[in-house]
Design a protein around this motif. Structure first.
Motif, PDB file in Angstrom:
ATOM      1  N   GLY A  66      -3.167  -3.670  -2.382  1.00 52.61           N
ATOM      2  CA  GLY A  66      -4.284  -3.263  -1.546  1.00 52.61           C
ATOM      3  C   GLY A  66      -5.621  -3.430  -2.243  1.00 52.61           C
ATOM      4  O   GLY A  66      -6.650  -3.628  -1.600  1.00 52.61           O
ATOM      5  N   GLN A 115       2.458  -1.910  -3.545  1.00 56.40           N
ATOM      6  CA  GLN A 115       1.628  -1.952  -2.330  1.00 56.40           C
ATOM      7  C   GLN A 115       0.218  -1.466  -2.635  1.00 56.40           C
ATOM      8  O   GLN A 115      -0.766  -2.032  -2.158  1.00 56.40           O
ATOM      9  N   ALA A 175      -4.996  -6.396   2.098  1.00 55.65           N
ATOM     10  CA  ALA A 175      -4.523  -6.092   3.447  1.00 55.65           C
ATOM     11  C   ALA A 175      -4.741  -7.263   4.400  1.00 55.65           C
ATOM     12  O   ALA A 175      -4.351  -7.215   5.558  1.00 55.65           O
TER      13      ALA A 175
END
Length: 109
Positions: free
Chosen positions: A26, A22, A46
Motif C-alpha cells: 500500500g 499488503q 492500491a
C-alpha cells in the motif's frame, strides 16, 4: 492433533505475513512509461494514479490524442508492474504454504 496445531500456527504466521505485505504494498509507488519515456505515470500500491509526467516536446498544439494514448499506455505498463509486485510479495509472504493458497478466494498468485 499435534500436526493440526502446528499447521494452525503456520497459517496464523502466514496470515500476519500477508497482512504485512499488503501494508508494505500500500505504501509502494510504481512507475510505468510509454513513448520511450516521454510519458511516465506513478501508481500507488492500491492502483490509484498519483502522478503524470509529460516530456515537454509533447506539449504542442495537435498532440492531444497522442498524449492521451501515451498516458493510457504508461498506465497499463505501471498496472502490469504493480500486479507483478503484488504477486511476488504475496508469494514471498505465503512461503511454503503458497501452494495451498491458490484456491482461496481473494488470493492472487
Amino acid at each position: 492433533m499435534k500436526d493440526l496445531s502446528g499447521l494452525m500456527k503456520q497459517a496464523q504466521a502466514m496470515q500476519q505475513k500477508l497482512a504485512d505485505a499488503q501494508a508494505r504494498l500500500g505504501e509502494a509507488l510504481i512507475e510505468g512509461t510509454a513513448g520511450g519515456g516521454m510519458v511516465t505515470v506513478t501508481l500507488s500500491g492500491a492502483g490509484d494514479l498519483k502522478k503524470v509526467v509529460l516530456d515537454e516536446s509533447l506539449i504542442e498544439p495537435g498532440e492531444g490524442e497522442v498524449i492521451a494514448d501515451l498516458i493510457v499506455a504508461a498506465h497499463a505498463d505501471a498496472k502490469k508492474k504493480l500486479e507483478a509486485k503484488q504477486a511476488q510479495m504475496m508469494q514471498e509472504a505465503a512461503g511454503p504454504m503458497a501452494g495451498l493458497m491458490g484456491g482461496m478466494p481473494g488470493m492472487k498468485f
